[in-house]
Design a protein around this motif. Sequence first.
Motif, PDB file in Angstrom:
ATOM      1  N   ASP A  56       0.525  -1.327   0.009  1.00  0.00           N
ATOM      2  CA  ASP A  56       0.072   0.046  -0.012  1.00  0.00           C
ATOM      3  C   ASP A  56       0.924   1.035  -0.055  1.00  0.00           C
ATOM      4  O   ASP A  56       1.831   1.258   0.792  1.00  0.00           O
ATOM      5  CB  ASP A  56      -0.793  -0.111   1.296  1.00  0.00           C
ATOM      6  N   LEU A  57       0.412   2.311  -0.809  1.00  0.00           N
ATOM      7  CA  LEU A  57       1.237   3.330  -0.879  1.00  0.00           C
ATOM      8  C   LEU A  57       0.750   4.577   0.223  1.00  0.00           C
ATOM      9  O   LEU A  57       1.475   4.982   1.035  1.00  0.00           O
ATOM     10  CB  LEU A  57       1.528   4.047  -2.311  1.00  0.00           C
ATOM     11  N   ASP A  58      -0.576   4.678  -0.081  1.00  0.00           N
ATOM     12  CA  ASP A  58      -1.022   5.699   0.774  1.00  0.00           C
ATOM     13  C   ASP A  58      -2.591   5.483   1.098  1.00  0.00           C
ATOM     14  O   ASP A  58      -3.446   6.614   1.079  1.00  0.00           O
ATOM     15  CB  ASP A  58      -0.975   7.269  -0.095  1.00  0.00           C
ATOM     16  N   LEU A  63       1.500   0.120  -4.681  1.00  0.00           N
ATOM     17  CA  LEU A  63       2.682   0.102  -5.602  1.00  0.00           C
ATOM     18  C   LEU A  63       3.079  -1.454  -5.833  1.00  0.00           C
ATOM     19  O   LEU A  63       3.244  -2.335  -4.814  1.00  0.00           O
ATOM     20  CB  LEU A  63       3.825   0.661  -4.598  1.00  0.00           C
ATOM     21  N   VAL A 155       2.071   1.897 -10.530  1.00  0.00           N
ATOM     22  CA  VAL A 155       1.131   2.304  -9.501  1.00  0.00           C
ATOM     23  C   VAL A 155      -0.281   2.037  -9.936  1.00  0.00           C
ATOM     24  O   VAL A 155      -0.569   2.242 -11.128  1.00  0.00           O
ATOM     25  CB  VAL A 155       1.390   3.704  -9.358  1.00  0.00           C
ATOM     26  N   GLY A 396       1.378  12.374  -3.735  1.00  0.00           N
ATOM     27  CA  GLY A 396       2.257  11.515  -3.147  1.00  0.00           C
ATOM     28  C   GLY A 396       3.347  11.087  -4.061  1.00  0.00           C
ATOM     29  O   GLY A 396       3.526  11.536  -5.133  1.00  0.00           O
ATOM     30  N   TYR A 398       6.997   7.784  -4.425  1.00  0.00           N
ATOM     31  CA  TYR A 398       7.736   6.914  -4.035  1.00  0.00           C
ATOM     32  C   TYR A 398       9.314   6.999  -4.405  1.00  0.00           C
ATOM     33  O   TYR A 398       9.600   7.467  -5.293  1.00  0.00           O
ATOM     34  CB  TYR A 398       7.097   5.529  -4.376  1.00  0.00           C
ATOM     35  N   ALA A 433      12.481   9.489   2.466  1.00  0.00           N
ATOM     36  CA  ALA A 433      11.369   8.477   2.184  1.00  0.00           C
ATOM     37  C   ALA A 433      11.352   7.536   3.362  1.00  0.00           C
ATOM     38  O   ALA A 433      12.448   7.434   4.045  1.00  0.00           O
ATOM     39  CB  ALA A 433      11.644   7.725   0.889  1.00  0.00           C
ATOM     40  N   LYS A 434      10.110   6.582   3.523  1.00  0.00           N
ATOM     41  CA  LYS A 434      10.032   5.708   4.754  1.00  0.00           C
ATOM     42  C   LYS A 434      10.058   4.283   3.622  1.00  0.00           C
ATOM     43  O   LYS A 434       9.212   4.096   2.911  1.00  0.00           O
ATOM     44  CB  LYS A 434       8.845   6.150   5.195  1.00  0.00           C
ATOM     45  N   LEU A 436       9.204   0.849   2.517  1.00  0.00           N
ATOM     46  CA  LEU A 436       7.979   0.180   2.489  1.00  0.00           C
ATOM     47  C   LEU A 436       8.043  -1.538   2.415  1.00  0.00           C
ATOM     48  O   LEU A 436       7.643  -2.101   3.068  1.00  0.00           O
ATOM     49  CB  LEU A 436       7.021   0.498   1.444  1.00  0.00           C
ATOM     50  N   ARG A 499       7.954   5.295   0.662  1.00  0.00           N
ATOM     51  CA  ARG A 499       6.913   6.199   0.340  1.00  0.00           C
ATOM     52  C   ARG A 499       7.596   7.689   0.565  1.00  0.00           C
ATOM     53  O   ARG A 499       8.295   8.076   1.421  1.00  0.00           O
ATOM     54  CB  ARG A 499       5.811   6.328   1.533  1.00  0.00           C
ATOM     55  N   ASP A 501       7.464  11.839  -0.304  1.00  0.00           N
ATOM     56  CA  ASP A 501       6.620  13.192  -0.400  1.00  0.00           C
ATOM     57  C   ASP A 501       7.389  14.035  -1.568  1.00  0.00           C
ATOM     58  O   ASP A 501       8.448  15.072  -1.214  1.00  0.00           O
ATOM     59  CB  ASP A 501       6.331  13.880   0.613  1.00  0.00           C
TER      60      ASP A 501
END
Lengths: 601, 82, 215
Positions: A56-58, A63, A155, A396, A398, A433-434, A436, A499, A501
């Motif tokens: 899940d992206l958002d 993704l 996506v 958003g 990635y 980024a975080k 995933l 993820r 921004d």
Amino acid sequence: MRYLNILKGKLGRDPDFVELHAFAVMWSEHCGYSHTAGYIRRLPKQGHHGNAGVVDLDGDFGLVFKVESHNHPSAVEPYNGAATGVGGIIRDVLAMGARPSAILDSLHMNSVIGGIIEGIADYGNSIGVPTVGGELRLSELYQHNPLVNVMAVGVAPHGNILPSKASKPGQVMVVFGGATGRDGIHGASFASEDLTGDKASKLSIQVGDPFAEKMLIEAFLRMNEEGLIDGAQDLGAGGVLSATVELVARGGLGAVVHLERLPLRESNMKPWEILISESQERMAVVTTKDRAERIIEIAKDHLLTAAVVAEVKADPTYRVFYGDKKIMEVPVQLLANAPEEPVSDYVPKDMPDFRKVDFKVVDAHTVFEQYDYMVGTDTVIPPGLGPAVMRVKGDGGYSLLTHSRADLAVQDSYWGTFIAVLESVRKTLSVGAKPLAVTNCVNYGDPDADPTDLAAMMKALEDACRFANIPVASGNASLYNTYGGRAIPPTLVIGMVGRADPKKIVRPKPSNVYAIGWPDFDVERERRLWEVIEYLSAKGAFVLAASSLVNVTHVKALRRLGLKLNVDVPRTEPAHQMVIVFADSVKTDVPVEKIGVLKWM
Amino acid sequence: MSKYRFAIDVQFKSSVRDPRGETIERVLRTEKGLPIYHLRLGKSIHLEVEAENEVEATRIVHQACEDLLVNPVVEEYEVRTL
Amino acid sequence: MKACIVVYPGSNCDRDVYHALKYVGVDVNYVGLDDSLDGCDLVVLPGGFSYGDYLRPGAVAAREKISHEVRRAADRGKLILGICNGFQILIEMGLLPGALLRNSSGRFVSKWVRLIVEDVDTPFTRNFKSREVIKLPVAHGYGRYFKTDSAIRVVFKYMDDVNGSDDMIAAVTTEDGRILGMMPHPERAYEKLLGGEDGLKLFTSVVEYLRRNAS
């Protein structure tokens, strides 16, 4: 075939000619994952699907991503081998219902092989999917076995994601795309062999047709938009056989296949050749009879061939006909489940003192500039400075990267792989980024000759992903990368998505330059380093988290932005915990050293 | 109706520079030491025409060249029967 | 005011142009090979690899049925913009002079390049300053402009040698300035986020020109 006796036992008789070909393909390492299935089960997994991983992206978008190898074909015929490698991984992402939106490569070779680069470039450029970077590692250790790993990302809204299976009897399977020829017969089993001798002949090589792939992408997305597809699988290794078997096997169902219905490109093809042909740019979709007509119509509108080639049955048997003649009848699960090799438990040793193994350093822009990395107008960070960052139009974005540390893994395969995962986390954090999830490609020598390093790599992947608390969502293995019995270094390529921004992306600008962290490696300190990277990046500092700290590609990338880098790069161990930070000032409790400045040219 | 096979050789006009040809020529001469000059990289198209007779078939081939296969701005061509 | 983007089999910048035109507030739709261009004030032939560029870039697309429509639109004085493969198609159609040949390097080239705006008297370039230096991305394998006509109207020139083009020509237009063919991609430079926004001026030029002429 290595598993002939097992097959005889399961069938209770000698396999006939067609069965021999069919099982040679389905039970090859390429399709059957005999040597790695046991290890894969142990990984912390999430989002594992048939064709590619999904995370899940958002909340609204998923993704889809996977990395895959095309090493053997690229060794024999660089241009077409690499090109069809791109085509295959693109279709894996597409089959999940997502428009492919980015390609990354990971290349290990002795010197830059023009054919491989051109093959990737010509195919990716033509289909309009940006190739946004990747890694280029040059060493004589890959002289006879270049590694061509390609990662693709797509996506899609969650509602568009498709299962990779048939779900009920009465459904039909439509194969559409380019016409079927004799391309790549036994490519799957070829991909699992040593590259010396007759086996490396060019007979198995497929030729790519990027125009057909582009039309296939648009046709497939159209079909999905119209709600015509219940399940999908791309045709790659093992062709019609592998795709239809996998679709019904995952649904616990059976199938009747009619080979005479496939549109052919060559005359006089034998039924078994049609069954296992690896002609590129083809896709199998599961649908209902009443919707199949519209699917065929869309395919033809896109200048592609299409036919209903199989029916889904409740009885879990796989039956193949050519006209009225039955040419094969075997249990689906027998075909789908290759015998598994036992796994061994690897117990990690203490990390050794790594010595520096020199990989040649070149400016990767000579490669990147042959790739159209901007088509799609979503590429926020161009290649050359770390992970790529893509936006999703609307909202958003990635990050994505490929990374490996074969220079360490050749000395200790466990720690080399472990550190590659940790460094991938650093890189992902460096663009704000975080992390995933991870996809991976195991590139290995001969596991029958020496299974230890394979076990070590898989254990390291498992341990590192648990350490970082990041799931593995998909993967691929390429074994038997040997030449004259000599193996490549154990090379596990990490593909990581995060993820991001795009609006908060930090770009390099004139500033002071700091080296932050430690010149050696201690796993206990790793999380501390991650926190620092995360903090500084959020504060607006540009962070470079590279194994080499600063290399010629970074310098050239900065120069393209009009910036000149003036630094004294500190010395580090080959395995270190240091990053380069571009900021006016830095406040942190980990070691900091100012090493120079970045200025406008 | 019979089938006739043709080869069409398409070359850039001599007034058009051919950097790929020049590069290949340079490699052959300087790196391989072969006395090779004026290398031009063109393309060759093989095709089959269904027609009443060879004259008609040849006319069709020329029409295909002029309609699509050749760009008269920079290219010239020759037709051979196979 | 309406813009139409012609989608050929193998076009791949059609959606990018769409987003860029939407960004400047243009009413835009896609047009297929059998559609009409009636009512379009601006026709865009986007980049990509129409028919895989398998014979010569743009050659097959230039002979499609939609070409009659494009020609008809040109005859009626509509604005026509061909970008990259679209430029190649316009040249193969004979609407613009010259030829686009394989880059002198023999390789595909994808990067940001500096351009000089040579002609600000076209509907596409009126918002640029004369001799202004701008940055736009290029991404092509066949961008070497071969000049066959000495009296051509050059709109953009490369500042550095990108592909071996005669006189560093990156874009040309017709005598009346209403058909523009260019190798660089303005639709890839409409937002700062993408690394530059010099392409935006081209689209605002067209929009303002069409608005003014409509009222």
